[in-house]
Design an enzyme around this catalytic site. Structure first.
Site, mmCIF file in Angstrom:
data_model
loop_
_atom_site.group_PDB
_atom_site.id
_atom_site.type_symbol
_atom_site.label_atom_id
_atom_site.label_comp_id
_atom_site.label_asym_id
_atom_site.label_seq_id
_atom_site.Cartn_x
_atom_site.Cartn_y
_atom_site.Cartn_z
ATOM 1 N N GLY A 114 19.843 -96.474 5.698
ATOM 2 C CA GLY A 114 18.391 -95.475 5.997
ATOM 3 C C GLY A 114 18.481 -94.297 6.738
ATOM 4 N N CYS A 140 12.752 -94.111 35.078
ATOM 5 C CA CYS A 140 12.449 -94.949 36.375
ATOM 6 C C CYS A 140 13.308 -95.842 36.208
ATOM 7 C CB CYS A 140 12.285 -95.471 36.788
ATOM 8 S SG CYS A 140 10.333 -94.216 37.471
ATOM 9 N N GLU A 141 15.262 -95.375 35.981
ATOM 10 C CA GLU A 141 16.298 -96.273 36.190
ATOM 11 C C GLU A 141 17.616 -95.443 35.330
ATOM 12 O OE1 GLU A 141 16.651 -99.800 32.849
ATOM 13 O OE2 GLU A 141 14.523 -99.225 32.807
ATOM 14 N N TYR A 181 16.285 -93.876 13.971
ATOM 15 C CA TYR A 181 16.199 -95.150 14.668
ATOM 16 C C TYR A 181 15.803 -94.698 15.935
ATOM 17 C CZ TYR A 181 17.924 -97.988 11.594
ATOM 18 O OH TYR A 181 17.427 -98.293 10.060
ATOM 19 N N ARG A 196 19.079 -95.502 22.267
ATOM 20 C CA ARG A 196 20.097 -96.249 21.533
ATOM 21 C C ARG A 196 20.721 -96.611 22.117
ATOM 22 N NH1 ARG A 196 22.358 -94.407 18.067
ATOM 23 N NH2 ARG A 196 23.358 -97.199 16.602
ATOM 24 N N GLY A 245 23.120 -99.945 5.892
ATOM 25 C CA GLY A 245 24.840 -99.495 6.667
ATOM 26 C C GLY A 245 24.961 -98.543 6.926
ATOM 27 N N SER A 255 24.688 -102.253 9.890
ATOM 28 C CA SER A 255 24.652 -101.034 10.265
ATOM 29 C C SER A 255 25.408 -100.142 10.820
ATOM 30 C CB SER A 255 23.297 -100.701 10.612
ATOM 31 O OG SER A 255 22.303 -99.849 10.096
ATOM 32 N N TYR A 264 22.349 -99.703 23.136
ATOM 33 C CA TYR A 264 24.028 -100.556 21.781
ATOM 34 C C TYR A 264 24.994 -99.262 22.350
ATOM 35 C CZ TYR A 264 20.023 -101.068 18.281
ATOM 36 O OH TYR A 264 18.936 -101.891 17.982
#
Ligand code: LLP
Length: 467
Positions: A322, A395-396, A425, A364, A278, A240, A368
């Site tokens: 997609g 909270c991060e 996505y 994402r 992709g 992808s 990624y």
């Protein structure tokens, strides 16, 4: 202040969808609708889908591929990959633009069917299909099921037998060894991962004669041995967010070779080859998306040459994009909250701009290390810009929406911020982490907006909690 969305400047261009531009007073306008109006009507954060753009991409991909393959005499079908984002309206849009729908779960299948996509125009994928998913697909009469593992042959064939149906079209998903894609987690055709069946000979099988002793061909033979199944074709999806066209051409050659080898030994030349999805898109200004026209022509030419060299007629081809259809068509609109200058070790200052969403509506960047682009959307803002990072409300510290972006120096609480190319996505991978309700999805077209997916509420979250 005008909010009619009329007049105004030039379209912004990629990575924004085709209708995004600055209105007369400098606020962003998408689909002819001023983002301030969108925020007032639908709230923030909100995913905004540009219907005209999405439809044009769906239609454009289909016609480009059809036109490229026509000279070599091959037909083409395009399946919209539902996983990128599916709701009833989007299923209807892509269907009305002449696309079929690729589903990977019972949930995606259910939405496509509910939307009225004819079952024959739906495919079912999945590396771990449940009995229930297989049953639902067969009962609906889907056009094809893509086999991903050896045991699916008997599981599907037995389910067909139980229903006393004629043969059902299946494809076998193969892995060609071609590595491609924007991130290890989204490249799907190298050896050490869960998808498909390898076309590389397994030394443990027979004498290890090329593709014929591969797990993929073993499964194809098993399909041919079951009268409840018809081997429609071979499927290859290599990854992808692919920006280098070479991988598609390499995979095509391998798949056509396996198809020819299978024909030599079994006499069965399968009708269809699916090259998956992709196709990579632009996320940042200056990014160059995969050139479809180029890749379509290259693939058609390679298909013609390879088939001639192998002495086999061409199959029909299918594709499953997609991201390339829905990704650039979407943006996310947030409201700015806390703005905090943070002094870095090198003495410079980074402005942390917190928005009212974050990793729950776009995982994402965290998953990624994906990069996005953002602009101040509700007004032009100061000409002077500062290095900024857009972060969420979770909270991060990995809750990053846009890692690096220049934003107007006067960005402040209450401003609207738009992030480009979040259509794929984003909502489909959203969570309600920290019990932040998931945003709704709104379509815009020709000056009007309409909610496609309702915003989740605290009550929705509590409704699942049985106390
Ligand atoms: N067909 C198959 C069999 C697939 O596995 C996929 C994506 C597609 C088609 C569509 O690929 P696209 O054209 O959208 O690249 N969550 C990741 C992407 C995962 C893709 C999984 N398979 C991301 O956010 O980048």
């Amino acid at each position: 202040m005008s909010e009619v969305g009329g007049g105004g400047g030039e379209v912004l261009g990629p990575p924004w969808s085709a209708t995004v531009r600055r209105g007369v007073d400098g606020a962003l306008v998408v689909g002819g609708v001023d983002v301030r109006r969108l925020a007032r009507t639908h709230g923030t954060p909100v995913y905004v889908l540009d219907e005209v753009d999405l439809r044009a991409r769906a239609r454009g991909l289909r016609t480009t591929l059809e036109a490229a393959f026509a000279p070599v005499g091959a037909e083409v079908d395009v399946y919209y990959a539902a996983k990128a984002f599916l709701c009833v309206a989007v299923a209807r849009w892509v269907h009305s633009e002449g696309l079929a729908v690729d589903t990977a779960t019972g949930g995606e299948l259910g939405v496509a069917l509910f939307a009225g996509v004819p079952a024959g125009r739906i495919g079912l994928h999945g590396n771990n299909k449940s009995d229930d998913e297989i049953a639902r697909a067969l009962d609906a009469g889907v056009g094809r099921i893509v086999i991903d593992a050896a045991d699916e042959v008997d599981r599907i064939a037995d389910a067909v037998a139980l229903r006393q149906r004629g043969p059902v079209d299946v494809m076998v998903r193969v892995t060609t060894g071609v590595h491609a894609g924007g991130h290890e987690y989204i490249s799907t055709s190298h050896e050490d991962q869960k998808f498909g069946l390898s076309v590389v000979a397994d030394p443990a099988v027979g004498g290890g004669r090329a593709a014929l002793d591969s797990p993929a061909v073993a499964v194809m033979r098993a399909v041919l041995a079951r009268p409840e199944l018809r081997l429609l074709g071979i499927h290859s999806h290599i990854g992808s967010q692919i920006l280098d066209p070479g991988g598609f051409v390499a995979a095509l050659g391998k798949v056509l070779a396996v198809r020819a080898a299978l024909a030599t030994t079994t006499g069965v030349l399968v009708d269809e080859v699916d090259l998956g999805g992709g196709f990579g898109i632009a996320y940042l200004p200056g990014d160059v998306a995969l050139d479809f026209e180029r890749i379509a022509k290259d693939l058609a030419a390679a298909a013609g040459d390879t088939a001639a060299a192998l002495g086999t007629p061409l199959p029909r081809f299918s594709f499953e994009p997609g991201r390339a259809i829905v990704g650039p068509a979407g943006l996310t609109l947030y409201e700015v909250g806390t703005v905090k200058p943070v002094r870095l070790a090198d003495g410079s200052v980074r402005t942390y701009v917190s928005v009212d969403g974050g990793m729950s509506d776009n995982i994402r960047p965290a998953l990624y290390q994906a990069d996005y682009h953002a602009v101040l959307a509700s007004r032009p803002g100061a000409a002077e810009t500062v290095p900024a990072r857009v972060v969420g409300k979770h909270c991060e510290s990995g809750d990053i929406v846009v890692r690096d972006v220049q934003l107007p120096a006067d960005i402040r609480r209450g401003d609207l911020l738009a992030v480009a190319a979040t259509g794929a996505y984003g909502r489909s991978m959203a969570s309600s982490y920290n019990l932040v309700p998931r945003p709704g999805v709104v379509a815009v077209a020709e000056g009007a907006s309409r909610e496609l997916v309702r915003r989740e509420t605290d009550a929705d979250l509590l409704a699942l909690d049985l106390g």
